[in-house]
Every structure is written in structure tokens, then in C-alpha cells.
Motif scaffolding. Structure first.
Motif, PDB file in Angstrom:
ATOM      1  N   HIS A  30       1.408   5.319  -1.943  1.00 46.05           N
ATOM      2  CA  HIS A  30       1.086   6.313  -3.017  1.00 46.05           C
ATOM      3  C   HIS A  30       2.250   6.959  -3.339  1.00 46.05           C
ATOM      4  O   HIS A  30       2.524   8.300  -3.253  1.00 46.05           O
ATOM      5  N   HIS A  56      -9.640   1.896   1.335  1.00 46.50           N
ATOM      6  CA  HIS A  56      -9.261   2.817   2.426  1.00 46.50           C
ATOM      7  C   HIS A  56     -10.525   2.707   3.096  1.00 46.50           C
ATOM      8  O   HIS A  56     -11.436   3.460   2.599  1.00 46.50           O
ATOM      9  N   ASP A 111       2.341   2.887   3.119  1.00 49.62           N
ATOM     10  CA  ASP A 111       1.403   4.022   2.954  1.00 49.62           C
ATOM     11  C   ASP A 111       1.874   5.132   2.484  1.00 49.62           C
ATOM     12  O   ASP A 111       1.376   6.323   2.441  1.00 49.62           O
ATOM     13  N   LYS A 130      -0.358   3.458  -5.804  1.00 48.99           N
ATOM     14  CA  LYS A 130      -1.689   3.806  -6.284  1.00 48.99           C
ATOM     15  C   LYS A 130      -1.807   5.587  -7.138  1.00 48.99           C
ATOM     16  O   LYS A 130      -0.863   6.118  -6.820  1.00 48.99           O
ATOM     17  N   HIS A 156      -6.175   0.493   6.602  1.00 56.41           N
ATOM     18  CA  HIS A 156      -6.362   1.151   7.825  1.00 56.41           C
ATOM     19  C   HIS A 156      -6.938   0.784   9.099  1.00 56.41           C
ATOM     20  O   HIS A 156      -6.351   0.482   9.790  1.00 56.41           O
ATOM     21  N   HIS A 211       0.728  -1.233  -0.077  1.00 53.04           N
ATOM     22  CA  HIS A 211      -0.093  -0.009  -0.176  1.00 53.04           C
ATOM     23  C   HIS A 211       0.673   1.285  -0.040  1.00 53.04           C
ATOM     24  O   HIS A 211       1.410   1.589   0.995  1.00 53.04           O
TER      25      HIS A 211
HETATM   26 FE    FE Z   1      -3.297   5.184   1.712  1.00 50.19          FE
END
Ligand code: FE
Ligand code: DI6
Length: 411
Positions: free
Chosen positions: A76, A244, A319, A143, A267, A74
């Protein structure tokens, strides 16, 4: 019987195979791993190597530990600009919502990402992916969600794939167009979701640029109904979903994700017993993101004990994003998963190897045994729990990615 041949033989190491039913960490002391091409051909005690084996190259691991290559499921990490100024303002008391209202926050990253050409976006994102790899990551999920129009969402996904090819890291891309409402659609979230479903999901699917579809289901994100529409569009294009869910409030998102057979719900600080039941029934992975919990100074932990009790597999990821988890350290996340969320070091390592692979729908990695992809990490540590115990510093000596050695120093 044909004599065995390995293209590469790893020796002078203990092995944490993470194999099921093989004891803590699936440990093999004084182990060896034989590689043929991009796959593992043999794992066992060095003393049990086939006597007549021939080897093209032997790689000594300095008495360290070999683990499956880490899987960061996960991130970004493809974005432009940074939000350090916003961080300073928040420390002075400005609220995240105020900053967003002034056009900062996610919108600031969207502006910078839209302005960047592909080469500039790659140049800014490359060091982040490289940093993950330096700590032992061999597979990373990336992502979109900072483009928020068709061209810029696809641009993010293309850059992610190109960086993976360039650095020799497996990249799995996830379309997260339902991350925020873009400025062009301010006050018209439903119209934006219409566009996501009618234009962006199909465009990403046709271009073959998305391995999965994600959404941000929360009070500052999208509603359950809007999320459902995005999931229906993904399903119509044969793409698996992730979510999410329950990060800032309980929207019953995890149960919705489970209803769609989601690979993961991520999360989960506000996950309810109902959500846990639904995830347990569907086999959806719980992705825990301690970096975001830490950076937002959250106090409500994901329900780790209940997830464990119900047998919901728990993954751990960085994340990596400029707003709520500006980290490129998977090893620090192992530490935080244990110290903040009370996972055991073994659960945390499982969460960043085979459980994370499962959260990406990948069955060919995350454990070390014959037939698996030759993705491994080598660490200068005395025991596996050391990976979670320390924070700061990097004991990773190098990795094999699909059998190709990437080591910090020549050997
Ligand atoms: Fe995220
Ligand atoms: N949850 C998060 O914590 C990040 N995205 C999301 O859906 C925040 C992203 C950002 O602030 O840039």
C-alpha cells in the motif's frame, strides 16, 4: 547455424535460477546470462557459452549471486503522511480502536492522502518504491484504499503507475476501495459497498487503472456478503480478485476468494482447514505478510505446515503501509518469513520471485530461463540462503529491469 549475439552478458556470478526441478534454488555455479532486448536469451554455465557468441556489453557481477528480480506482490506504498505519532501512543497503551474512534488510524491516512495533490503524493511515495528497488525489487503491486472516493482512489492508482514508469519498475495496481468505510458513509457500510460496485470499480476499469480488485474481509473491515458483492462487480468488469483474508479473525474469506478463482488470499493468520482446502483446489496463492504480524505483535502464525502439505503456493511480501507494516525492506521480510513463520530460505525466495509473480497473474518472470523477461537482481553474497539469514544491511549491487541495468556503482 547463425552465430549468437547478446546485447548484454552477465558473468562472474553464480545463478539462482529458481527453475523447477533444477535442484535447490536451481543453482548454476560460474554461470552466465545472455540478454537480447528485454528478454533472457541464454542461461547456463559460463564454460558452455556458444563459442562464436558476440556481445555488445559484458557486465561483471563481482563473484556474487544473480536471482530473479524480486516481486513484492502486496503493498500500500502510495499514501501521504505518516503514523509515527500513533505508534508512540500505542506504545503508551492506547488501543488501535480508540485511536480510530478519535479519527486516527486509516482515517488519518485517508485525510492526508486526499489532501495531497498528485505531485505531492508521488513525492512522498517515490522514496518507498525506490527503496524496494534498491534491495532488488523489479515488480511491485500497489493498492489504493486511502482515497475512498472515486477521484482519490483513481489518483492513488495513477500515481502508482506514474512512479513505476519513472523508476523503471513494473507496477501492478489493485483497487482496494473496500479497505475501510469513508467518513461520508460512517455507519452505512452497505451503502459504501453499493458505491464501490456501482461507481468506483467501473470507473477504475474504464480508466484502465486497475489490474485487480481487493477487499478487506474482517470484523473491522467488510463482511463476507459485502466482499462477495465487490467480487461480483470485479467479475462483471473482467478483473481478477485478491483478498485480505483471515488477518484478525476467521471470516471464511479465503474460501470465498477461492470460489472466485482469486489470484491470492493474503495475511491468513486465522486460516481454517476448510480455507486451506479451498485454496488448494483453486490454485489461489497464499501471500504471507510477516511485517504486519510483527508490527501488530500477533502470536498466531499462518498455518504454514498445512499450506506446504497441501501444496498451496506461498508468497512473501512487505505489505508496506503506514499502519501495520511501515517497512520498505523486502529482504527483511525474507528473514521474518523464515524466523517468524518457519519458511525455509528457499521457500521465502520462491515466495518473493515466481510465486509472487503468480499472485499477480504474471507468467513471464520470477525464474531465470530463456524467454523470460530480463528482470534480475545481483547480490554480493556467498550463498542464496544469506538473503534470508541476514537482517539489516543491503547486499544488492543492482538489478536489470527489462534488460536495463540499474546498478549502485558504475560497471
Ligand atoms: Fe495489506
Ligand atoms: N490490513 C492491514 O494490516 C492494513 N490494511 C489492511 O487491510 C492496515 C492499514 C492501515 O492501518 O493503514
Amino acid at each position: 547455424m547463425n552465430s549468437a549475439h547478446f546485447d548484454l552478458l552477465l558473468v562472474d556470478a553464480h545463478v539462482a535460477t529458481m527453475r523447477a526441478g533444477a535442484g535447490a534454488y536451481g543453482v548454476i555455479r560460474d554461470g552466465a546470462i545472455g540478454i537480447v532486448g528485454d528478454a533472457i536469451a541464454w542461461v547456463g554455465r559460463r564454460g558452455d557459452l556458444p563459442r562464436d557468441v558476440t556481445v555488445t556489453k559484458t557486465l561483471a557481477c563481482d563473484g556474487g549471486w544473480i536471482t530473479p528480480g524480486l516481486v513484492d506482490c502486496h503493498t500500500h506504498l502510495v499514501y501521504a503522511g505518516n503514523r509515527a505519532g500513533e505508534y508512540e501512543r500505542r506504545l503508551e497503551g492506547a488501543a488501535y480502536a480508540d485511536i480510530a474512534r478519535e479519527g486516527g488510524g486509516i482515517a488519518a491516512t485517508v485525510r492526508a492522502t486526499r489532501e495531497a495533490g498528485e505531485a505531492a503524493l508521488a513525492a512522498q511515495s517515490r522514496p518507498r518504491m525506490a527503496a524496494l528497488a534498491t534491495e532488488g525489487v523489479t515488480t511491485v503491486e500497489v493498492k489504493s484504499g486511502y482515497g475512498l472516493d472515486t477521484a482519490n482512489e483513481l489518483k492513488q492508482l495513477r500515481v502508482a503507475r506514474a512512479l513505476g514508469a519513472e523508476l523503471g519498475v513494473t507496477v501492478r495496481t489493485t483497487l482496494l476501495a473496500a479497505h475501510a468505510v469513508p467518513p461520508e458513509f460512517a455507519g452505512r457500510a452497505d451503502a459504501w459497498i453499493d458505491a464501490v460496485c456501482a461507481d468506483i470499480v467501473p470507473a477504475a476499469s474504464v480508466a484502465g487503472l486497475a489490474d485487480a480488485v481487493d477487499a478487506f474481509c474482517d470484523t473491522i473491515g467488510f463482511t463476507r456478503d459485502q466482499t462477495r458483492r465487490v467480487f461480483d462487480a470485479a467479475r462483471a468488469h473482467g478483473l481478477p480478485v485478491k483478498l485480505h483474508a483471515e488477518q484478525l479473525s476467521d471470516q471464511d474469506g479465503a474460501a470465498l476468494a477461492a470460489e472466485y478463482g482469486a489470484l491470492s488470499a493474503d495475511h491468513l493468520e486465522w486460516l481454517s482447514p476448510r480455507g486451506i482446502d479451498a485454496m488448494a483446489a483453486s490454485g489461489t496463492v497464499a501471500v504471507l505478510l510477516p511485517g504486519a504480524y510483527y508490527a501488530l505483535r500477533e502470536t498466531r502464525r499462518p498455518p504454514v505446515e498445512a499450506l506446504r502439505e497441501r501444496g498451496v503456493p506461498m508468497a512473501v511480501a512487505t505489505d508496506c503501509n503506514p499502519g501495520t507494516s511501515p517497512t520498505t525492506s523486502p529482504l527483511l521480510m525474507l528473514n521474518m518469513a523464515c524466523t517468524l513463520f518457519r519458511l525455509t530460505p528457499q521457500e521465502a525466495l520462491a515466495g518473493m520471485t515466481h510465486v509472487a509473480a503468480r499472485a499477480l497473474g504474471l507468467a513471464d518472470r520470477g525464474r531465470l530461463r530463456a524467454g523470460m523477461r530480463a528482470d534480475v537482481a545481483v547480490y554480493a553474497i556467498d550463498e542464496p540462503a544469506e538473503l534470508a539469514w541476514r537482517f539489516g544491511g543491503n547486499p544488492c549491487l543492482g538489478t536489470l529491469r527489462a534488460g536495463v541495468p540499474h546498478f549502485r556503482s558504475a560497471r
